[in-house]
Structures are given as structure tokens and as C-alpha cells.
Design a protein around this motif. Structure first.
Motif, PDB file in Angstrom:
ATOM      1  N   THR A  72       0.883  -1.303   0.144  1.00 51.88           N
ATOM      2  CA  THR A  72       0.134   0.099   0.081  1.00 51.88           C
ATOM      3  C   THR A  72       0.810   1.333  -0.039  1.00 51.88           C
ATOM      4  O   THR A  72       0.472   2.514  -0.322  1.00 51.88           O
ATOM      5  N   VAL A  73       2.168   1.248   0.275  1.00 57.09           N
ATOM      6  CA  VAL A  73       2.907   2.206   0.455  1.00 57.09           C
ATOM      7  C   VAL A  73       4.333   1.913  -0.311  1.00 57.09           C
ATOM      8  O   VAL A  73       4.937   0.671  -0.161  1.00 57.09           O
ATOM      9  N   PRO A  74       4.916   2.730  -1.082  1.00 63.28           N
ATOM     10  CA  PRO A  74       6.131   2.489  -2.010  1.00 63.28           C
ATOM     11  C   PRO A  74       7.253   2.407  -0.932  1.00 63.28           C
ATOM     12  O   PRO A  74       7.429   3.056   0.096  1.00 63.28           O
ATOM     13  N   PHE A  75       8.199   1.634  -1.245  1.00 64.32           N
ATOM     14  CA  PHE A  75       9.542   1.730  -0.723  1.00 64.32           C
ATOM     15  C   PHE A  75      10.289   2.826  -1.529  1.00 64.32           C
ATOM     16  O   PHE A  75      10.222   2.808  -2.954  1.00 64.32           O
ATOM     17  N   GLU A  76      11.163   3.708  -0.868  1.00 60.97           N
ATOM     18  CA  GLU A  76      11.883   4.655  -1.365  1.00 60.97           C
ATOM     19  C   GLU A  76      13.194   4.493  -1.272  1.00 60.97           C
ATOM     20  O   GLU A  76      13.651   4.347  -0.139  1.00 60.97           O
ATOM     21  N   LEU A  77      14.230   4.586  -2.082  1.00 61.59           N
ATOM     22  CA  LEU A  77      15.527   4.331  -2.032  1.00 61.59           C
ATOM     23  C   LEU A  77      16.158   5.513  -2.545  1.00 61.59           C
ATOM     24  O   LEU A  77      16.062   5.829  -3.950  1.00 61.59           O
ATOM     25  N   THR A  78      16.948   6.156  -1.944  1.00 65.05           N
ATOM     26  CA  THR A  78      17.741   7.242  -2.417  1.00 65.05           C
ATOM     27  C   THR A  78      19.382   7.064  -2.569  1.00 65.05           C
ATOM     28  O   THR A  78      19.787   6.384  -2.024  1.00 65.05           O
ATOM     29  N   ASN A  79      19.614   7.309  -4.186  1.00 65.23           N
ATOM     30  CA  ASN A  79      20.804   7.125  -4.391  1.00 65.23           C
ATOM     31  C   ASN A  79      21.546   8.661  -4.417  1.00 65.23           C
ATOM     32  O   ASN A  79      21.114   9.582  -4.665  1.00 65.23           O
ATOM     33  N   GLY A  80      23.051   8.217  -3.979  1.00 62.67           N
ATOM     34  CA  GLY A  80      23.675   9.692  -3.865  1.00 62.67           C
ATOM     35  C   GLY A  80      25.053   9.210  -4.058  1.00 62.67           C
ATOM     36  O   GLY A  80      25.443   7.993  -4.700  1.00 62.67           O
ATOM     37  N   GLU A  81      25.962   9.984  -3.656  1.00 60.98           N
ATOM     38  CA  GLU A  81      27.489   9.780  -3.885  1.00 60.98           C
ATOM     39  C   GLU A  81      28.025  10.550  -2.923  1.00 60.98           C
ATOM     40  O   GLU A  81      27.579  11.443  -1.954  1.00 60.98           O
ATOM     41  N   PRO A  82      29.276  10.045  -2.375  1.00 61.89           N
ATOM     42  CA  PRO A  82      30.238  10.648  -1.270  1.00 61.89           C
ATOM     43  C   PRO A  82      30.636  11.671  -1.924  1.00 61.89           C
ATOM     44  O   PRO A  82      31.068  12.100  -3.213  1.00 61.89           O
ATOM     45  N   PRO A  83      31.269  12.675  -1.210  1.00 59.28           N
ATOM     46  CA  PRO A  83      31.626  14.003  -1.477  1.00 59.28           C
ATOM     47  C   PRO A  83      32.909  13.719  -2.563  1.00 59.28           C
ATOM     48  O   PRO A  83      33.112  14.495  -3.622  1.00 59.28           O
ATOM     49  N   VAL A  84      33.719  12.867  -2.620  1.00 62.24           N
ATOM     50  CA  VAL A  84      35.015  12.540  -3.313  1.00 62.24           C
ATOM     51  C   VAL A  84      34.410  12.242  -4.726  1.00 62.24           C
ATOM     52  O   VAL A  84      35.034  12.367  -5.659  1.00 62.24           O
ATOM     53  N   LEU A  85      32.933  11.806  -4.760  1.00 57.37           N
ATOM     54  CA  LEU A  85      32.522  11.560  -6.348  1.00 57.37           C
ATOM     55  C   LEU A  85      31.315  12.582  -6.414  1.00 57.37           C
ATOM     56  O   LEU A  85      30.638  12.208  -6.977  1.00 57.37           O
ATOM     57  N   LEU A  86      31.550  13.682  -5.834  1.00 57.43           N
ATOM     58  CA  LEU A  86      30.742  14.898  -6.262  1.00 57.43           C
ATOM     59  C   LEU A  86      29.502  14.974  -5.758  1.00 57.43           C
ATOM     60  O   LEU A  86      28.367  15.644  -6.037  1.00 57.43           O
ATOM     61  N   GLY A  87      29.192  13.929  -4.642  1.00 54.03           N
ATOM     62  CA  GLY A  87      27.565  14.034  -4.037  1.00 54.03           C
ATOM     63  C   GLY A  87      28.120  14.595  -2.499  1.00 54.03           C
ATOM     64  O   GLY A  87      28.878  14.947  -2.096  1.00 54.03           O
ATOM     65  N   ASN A  89      26.739  12.741   0.042  1.00 55.75           N
ATOM     66  CA  ASN A  89      26.443  11.317   0.986  1.00 55.75           C
ATOM     67  C   ASN A  89      24.802  11.422   1.201  1.00 55.75           C
ATOM     68  O   ASN A  89      24.219  11.047   2.217  1.00 55.75           O
ATOM     69  N   GLU A  90      23.985  11.416   0.050  1.00 55.98           N
ATOM     70  CA  GLU A  90      22.434  11.617   0.049  1.00 55.98           C
ATOM     71  C   GLU A  90      22.211  10.065   0.439  1.00 55.98           C
ATOM     72  O   GLU A  90      20.781  10.000   0.741  1.00 55.98           O
ATOM     73  N   GLY A  91      22.637   9.175  -0.113  1.00 53.48           N
ATOM     74  CA  GLY A  91      22.272   7.649   0.192  1.00 53.48           C
ATOM     75  C   GLY A  91      23.625   6.855  -0.314  1.00 53.48           C
ATOM     76  O   GLY A  91      24.600   7.439  -0.821  1.00 53.48           O
ATOM     77  N   ALA A  92      23.340   5.677  -0.267  1.00 53.30           N
ATOM     78  CA  ALA A  92      24.300   4.694  -0.962  1.00 53.30           C
ATOM     79  C   ALA A  92      24.269   4.986  -2.514  1.00 53.30           C
ATOM     80  O   ALA A  92      23.529   5.483  -2.834  1.00 53.30           O
ATOM     81  N   ASN A  93      25.513   4.808  -3.291  1.00 59.26           N
ATOM     82  CA  ASN A  93      25.408   5.169  -4.402  1.00 59.26           C
ATOM     83  C   ASN A  93      25.014   3.955  -5.374  1.00 59.26           C
ATOM     84  O   ASN A  93      25.083   2.656  -4.656  1.00 59.26           O
ATOM     85  N   PRO A  94      24.857   3.867  -6.525  1.00 64.33           N
ATOM     86  CA  PRO A  94      24.178   2.803  -7.207  1.00 64.33           C
ATOM     87  C   PRO A  94      25.104   1.464  -7.286  1.00 64.33           C
ATOM     88  O   PRO A  94      24.572   0.385  -6.948  1.00 64.33           O
ATOM     89  N   VAL A  95      26.189   1.643  -7.262  1.00 69.82           N
ATOM     90  CA  VAL A  95      27.211   0.460  -7.362  1.00 69.82           C
ATOM     91  C   VAL A  95      27.048  -0.184  -5.799  1.00 69.82           C
ATOM     92  O   VAL A  95      27.260  -1.298  -5.788  1.00 69.82           O
ATOM     93  N   GLU A  96      26.971   0.522  -4.910  1.00 66.02           N
ATOM     94  CA  GLU A  96      26.728  -0.054  -3.444  1.00 66.02           C
ATOM     95  C   GLU A  96      25.398  -0.720  -3.327  1.00 66.02           C
ATOM     96  O   GLU A  96      25.452  -1.931  -2.635  1.00 66.02           O
ATOM     97  N   PHE A  97      24.235  -0.124  -4.031  1.00 62.42           N
ATOM     98  CA  PHE A  97      22.918  -0.934  -3.917  1.00 62.42           C
ATOM     99  C   PHE A  97      23.299  -2.039  -4.772  1.00 62.42           C
ATOM    100  O   PHE A  97      22.394  -3.124  -4.257  1.00 62.42           O
ATOM    101  N   LEU A  98      23.925  -2.178  -5.588  1.00 62.64           N
ATOM    102  CA  LEU A  98      24.187  -3.587  -6.381  1.00 62.64           C
ATOM    103  C   LEU A  98      24.520  -4.395  -5.482  1.00 62.64           C
ATOM    104  O   LEU A  98      24.309  -5.745  -5.536  1.00 62.64           O
ATOM    105  N   LEU A  99      25.739  -4.294  -4.593  1.00 69.36           N
ATOM    106  CA  LEU A  99      26.168  -5.021  -3.800  1.00 69.36           C
ATOM    107  C   LEU A  99      25.195  -5.577  -2.718  1.00 69.36           C
ATOM    108  O   LEU A  99      24.857  -6.825  -2.438  1.00 69.36           O
TER     109      LEU A  99
END
Length: 195
Positions: A72-87, A89-99
Motif C-alpha cells: 500500500t506504500v512504496p519503498f523509497e531508495l535514495t541514490n547519492g554519492e560521497p563527496p569525493v564523487l561529487l555528492g 552522501n545523500e544515500g548509498a551510491n548505485p554500485v553499493e546498492f548493487l552489492l
């Protein structure tokens, strides 16, 4: 699960490793009786926010011959990057989500098939590492892949069975994990612009 595994499930207690044994047997029987029930289509909807931040919502999917309405409620996943990759830290980055997806899928597949064999898992954890070279991502070297060059997964298991059974079960989980198989073999991915 094969017929021998189904028989093992039928002779076991109501719950093994957090799975309802009868529900698992019923699901297997339903899929065997109607092949169309085995076809699933999962979906993710993604929206860019700003910079390296984007958000995926996951709710609807098709399975067992119909659109699922259990969420009834969607799951929300925020993708981000660490500062060294110009983000930021809004969230894990996509390659971390893959792991994360790989670890979760191999773990779930392992436990599901342990339940089918009547094996009780006492402890199960894993660590994953993946090697990635930014020269591929940034297009600086055409001979460097843009994705992971290698992923290593170390699994720690304690169960009420022999080491040989654990090794066999781990190999079986790799063979039958959807995410493992999607990563380890070429899967066609079609990206198209919608106008």
C-alpha cells in the motif's frame, strides 16, 4: 526445488528459518501446475532530484498471473554519492546498492533452499567488495570497463548440517539467485528515451 526437496518440506515443522513451510510447498505446487504463474515483472520508478541525488520508488509488480496489490506504500531508495564523487552522501551510491542487492538475493536464496532441505540456519552474514576503475566511468580509457571488474562475497554460515552440505547449498544458491545470475551473465538492458 525438486520433488525430493518438496517431500522434505512436507515432513518438516510449520516454520523453518522464518519461512512458512506449507506456504512454500503450496507455492511450488501452484507454479508446477501453471507455468504462467512463474512469470514476474518487477518495476522501479526513478526521479532525479539534484546533483548526484536521485530517488527510486518501488511498489507495483506483476506476478502469479496478476498485478500485485499487497504493497500500500512504496519503498523509497535514495541514490547519492560521497563527496569525493561529487555528492553529499545523500544515500548509498548505485554500485553499493548493487552489492546490497547481490548480498540480499544470495542470502534469501540460500535460506529458502536451506528451509526446503530442512536445514536450520543459526547464523548467516556476508561481506562484499567490488573493484571499480573511474577511468571507465569517466570515459578516460576505452579499455577500462565502466562497471565492476570483480566482486567478492565472503559468506559466514553456521547451521545444523555438515560443512559439505553448506558448500553444496552455497553453490546451489549461486546457481539460483536471480541477482547473482543477472550480474554474472550478460543480460540485455534496453535504454530508450520516452518523448
Amino acid at each position: 526445488m525438486d520433488t525430493q526437496q518438496q517431500t522434505a518440506v512436507a515432513d518438516k515443522p510449520a516454520q523453518i528459518d522464518g519461512f512458512d513451510v506449507q506456504a512454500a510447498a503450496d507455492m511450488i505446487a501452484a507454479v508446477k501446475a501453471g507455468e504462467s504463474l512463474a512469470k514476474f515483472r518487477f518495476r522501479a520508478h526513478n526521479t532525479w532530484i539534484r546533483g548526484a541525488e536521485n530517488r527510486s520508488t518501488i511498489q507495483d509488480f506483476y506476478g502469479c498471473g496478476r498485478e500485485d496489490t499487497s504493497r500500500t506504500v512504496p519503498f523509497e531508495l535514495t541514490n547519492g554519492e560521497p563527496p569525493v564523487l561529487l555528492g553529499n552522501n545523500e544515500g548509498a551510491n548505485p554500485v553499493e546498492f548493487l552489492l546490497h542487492a547481490l548480498a540480499g538475493c544470495v542470502t534469501t536464496t540460500f535460506v529458502l533452499h536451506a528451509m526446503a532441505r530442512g536445514i536450520t540456519i543459526e547464523e548467516l552474514s556476508s561481506e562484499l567488495e567490488g573493484d571499480l576503475d573511474l577511468r571507465g566511468v569517466l570515459g578516460l580509457d576505452p579499455f577500462v570497463p565502466s562497471g565492476y571488474e570483480q566482486i567478492r562475497m565472503r559468506v559466514h554460515v553456521k547451521a545444523d548440517c555438515s560443512d559439505e552440505e553448506i558448500e553444496e547449498l552455497l553453490a546451489y544458491a549461486q546457481q539460483h539467485s536471480p541477482v547473482y545470475n543477472s550480474v554474472a551473465r550478460p543480460v540485455p538492458v534496453i535504454v530508450e528515451r520516452v518523448t
